[in-house]
Scaffold this active site. Structure first.
Site, PDB file in Angstrom:
ATOM      1  N   TYR A 196     101.074 -18.067 -20.599  1.00  0.00           N
ATOM      2  CA  TYR A 196     101.847 -18.779 -21.606  1.00  0.00           C
ATOM      3  C   TYR A 196     101.207 -20.110 -21.995  1.00  0.00           C
ATOM      4  O   TYR A 196     101.388 -20.584 -23.124  1.00  0.00           O
ATOM      5  CB  TYR A 196     103.290 -18.966 -21.140  1.00  0.00           C
ATOM      6  CG  TYR A 196     104.071 -17.687 -21.251  1.00  0.00           C
ATOM      7  CD1 TYR A 196     104.633 -17.286 -22.463  1.00  0.00           C
ATOM      8  CD2 TYR A 196     104.197 -16.825 -20.166  1.00  0.00           C
ATOM      9  CE1 TYR A 196     105.314 -16.087 -22.582  1.00  0.00           C
ATOM     10  CE2 TYR A 196     104.872 -15.618 -20.277  1.00  0.00           C
ATOM     11  CZ  TYR A 196     105.426 -15.254 -21.490  1.00  0.00           C
ATOM     12  OH  TYR A 196     106.081 -14.057 -21.608  1.00  0.00           O
TER      13      TYR A 196
ATOM     14  N   ASP B  29     107.264 -19.351 -31.445  1.00  0.00           N
ATOM     15  CA  ASP B  29     106.492 -20.453 -32.026  1.00  0.00           C
ATOM     16  C   ASP B  29     107.408 -21.390 -32.812  1.00  0.00           C
ATOM     17  O   ASP B  29     108.586 -21.103 -33.034  1.00  0.00           O
ATOM     18  CB  ASP B  29     105.358 -19.917 -32.905  1.00  0.00           C
ATOM     19  CG  ASP B  29     105.867 -19.124 -34.110  1.00  0.00           C
ATOM     20  OD1 ASP B  29     106.589 -19.704 -34.939  1.00  0.00           O
ATOM     21  OD2 ASP B  29     105.533 -17.922 -34.220  1.00  0.00           O
TER      22      ASP B  29
ATOM     23  N   GLN C 230     112.834 -14.056 -33.833  1.00  0.00           N
ATOM     24  CA  GLN C 230     112.441 -13.537 -32.524  1.00  0.00           C
ATOM     25  C   GLN C 230     111.218 -14.267 -31.992  1.00  0.00           C
ATOM     26  O   GLN C 230     110.841 -14.077 -30.839  1.00  0.00           O
ATOM     27  CB  GLN C 230     112.127 -12.041 -32.632  1.00  0.00           C
ATOM     28  CG  GLN C 230     113.322 -11.171 -32.940  1.00  0.00           C
ATOM     29  CD  GLN C 230     112.916  -9.720 -33.150  1.00  0.00           C
ATOM     30  OE1 GLN C 230     112.196  -9.389 -34.085  1.00  0.00           O
ATOM     31  NE2 GLN C 230     113.376  -8.844 -32.282  1.00  0.00           N
ATOM     32  N   ASN C 231     110.601 -15.090 -32.827  1.00  0.00           N
ATOM     33  CA  ASN C 231     109.345 -15.738 -32.460  1.00  0.00           C
ATOM     34  C   ASN C 231     109.583 -16.962 -31.587  1.00  0.00           C
ATOM     35  O   ASN C 231     110.559 -17.699 -31.779  1.00  0.00           O
ATOM     36  CB  ASN C 231     108.577 -16.134 -33.718  1.00  0.00           C
ATOM     37  CG  ASN C 231     108.233 -14.935 -34.578  1.00  0.00           C
ATOM     38  OD1 ASN C 231     108.128 -13.823 -34.085  1.00  0.00           O
ATOM     39  ND2 ASN C 231     108.054 -15.161 -35.872  1.00  0.00           N
TER      40      ASN C 231
ATOM     41  N   GLY D 285     108.952  -9.044 -41.221  1.00  0.00           N
ATOM     42  CA  GLY D 285     107.952  -8.901 -40.179  1.00  0.00           C
ATOM     43  C   GLY D 285     108.446  -8.463 -38.825  1.00  0.00           C
ATOM     44  O   GLY D 285     107.911  -8.906 -37.802  1.00  0.00           O
ATOM     45  N   THR D 286     109.449  -7.619 -38.788  1.00  0.00           N
ATOM     46  CA  THR D 286     109.906  -7.077 -37.509  1.00  0.00           C
ATOM     47  C   THR D 286     110.183  -5.591 -37.652  1.00  0.00           C
ATOM     48  O   THR D 286     110.614  -5.138 -38.719  1.00  0.00           O
ATOM     49  CB  THR D 286     111.169  -7.802 -36.995  1.00  0.00           C
ATOM     50  OG1 THR D 286     111.649  -7.152 -35.816  1.00  0.00           O
ATOM     51  CG2 THR D 286     112.265  -7.815 -38.041  1.00  0.00           C
ATOM     52  N   SER D 287     109.934  -4.860 -36.603  1.00  0.00           N
ATOM     53  CA  SER D 287     110.129  -3.410 -36.619  1.00  0.00           C
ATOM     54  C   SER D 287     111.582  -3.014 -36.432  1.00  0.00           C
ATOM     55  O   SER D 287     111.929  -1.841 -36.523  1.00  0.00           O
ATOM     56  CB  SER D 287     109.286  -2.763 -35.510  1.00  0.00           C
ATOM     57  OG  SER D 287     109.746  -3.189 -34.233  1.00  0.00           O
TER      58      SER D 287
ATOM     59  N   HIS E 204     114.651 -15.622 -28.792  1.00  0.00           N
ATOM     60  CA  HIS E 204     113.881 -15.337 -27.584  1.00  0.00           C
ATOM     61  C   HIS E 204     113.263 -16.581 -26.964  1.00  0.00           C
ATOM     62  O   HIS E 204     112.331 -16.489 -26.175  1.00  0.00           O
ATOM     63  CB  HIS E 204     112.802 -14.290 -27.891  1.00  0.00           C
ATOM     64  CG  HIS E 204     113.383 -12.953 -28.246  1.00  0.00           C
ATOM     65  ND1 HIS E 204     112.678 -11.974 -28.923  1.00  0.00           N
ATOM     66  CD2 HIS E 204     114.621 -12.432 -28.019  1.00  0.00           C
ATOM     67  CE1 HIS E 204     113.459 -10.914 -29.094  1.00  0.00           C
ATOM     68  NE2 HIS E 204     114.633 -11.170 -28.551  1.00  0.00           N
TER      69      HIS E 204
END
Length: 249
Positions: free
Chosen positions: A69, A106, A103-104, A186-188, A121
């Site tokens: 990380y 950053d 969900q990122n 940009g997410t599945s 997350h």
């Protein structure tokens, strides 16, 4: 869906502006040079998910997880917001209320200028106690073995690992239910519980998904926009800013 100025004068403050809720995943940050979570071989930087993204992996080899990380944090600090991040931030300046659920881990949304960002997350630029999740600390450099919280326990990245609860999920569901328009970028839509957010939006709330594979990923009733975040988001946002309304494109 047209969001017109009603006769009673609503939409005059941030609480009643047209409300766009955006749900973003790793695909929005790829164009900033940040890799998606797992490659096609199921590995991330030659590590399995079990090794670096579970508490058992941390307990088994904390130094490996911290190093992993630390490298991700350094990569993210070097990265810059791309056109998609900037477009969403710009929309806030033109009579729209924008809430981002990501969900990122950053901070590219924030650095682009977005003011309402909920990190489902966690955030890599924070550390937390490994025994008390309420003890969180800002961190921009490395977390080292031996760095401890106020209770004397080893610090860990403030990210949600597989098998852990998602503490902000209820807040995310509440935001989704308030959307005038829901945009997925940009997410599945494969990672639970986050993928279930779509079930919380209103039955008449327009929803679109921007992704190069949107046709394959979009659930029924969700408009597929088959392009990258860097192309699709600015184009859609510019239309909304010009027309002062939400339409899926």
């Amino acid at each position: 869906m047209w969001i017109d100025e009603p006769a009673d004068g609503r939409h005059q403050d941030a609480g009643t502006l047209p409300h766009l809720v955006v749900f973003t995943g790793s695909g929005i940050s790829v164009e900033s040079g940040i890799k998606t979570f797992r490659a096609s071989d199921g590995l991330w930087e030659e590590h399995s998910v079990e090794q670096v993204a579970t508490f058992d992996g941390f307990r088994a080899d904390p130094e490996r997880v911290l190093t992993f990380y630390n490298q991700r944090r350094a990569q993210i600090c070097r990265a810059q917001p791309n056109a998609a991040h900037k477009a969403l931030a710009a929309l806030e300046q033109d009579c729209f209320n924008v809430s981002i659920i990501t969900q990122n881990i950053d901070d590219l949304h924030e650095r682009a200028g977005s003011r309402s960002v909920l990190h489902l997350h966690g955030e890599i630029l924070k550390a937390r106690s490994s025994v008390d999740a309420s003890l969180r600390y800002p961190v921009s450099g490395d977390i080292a073995l031996g760095d401890v919280c106020d209770k004397g326990s080893q610090l860990r990245p403030d990210v949600v690992w597989f098998g852990e609860s998602v503490p902000l999920f209820e807040q995310a569901c509440a935001l989704a239910s308030q959307a005038d328009f829901f945009l997925v970028v940009g997410t599945s839509l494969a990672v639970m519980p986050a993928a279930s957010l779509l079930s919380y939006i209103g039955v008449d709330t327009p929803c679109a998904l921007i992704d190069p594979d949107a046709d394959a990923l979009s659930p029924p009733g969700v408009r597929a926009i088959n392009t990258t975040a860097g192309e699709g988001v600015p184009a859609l946002v510019e239309r909304w800013r010009r027309q002062k309304n939400f339409e899926p494109g």
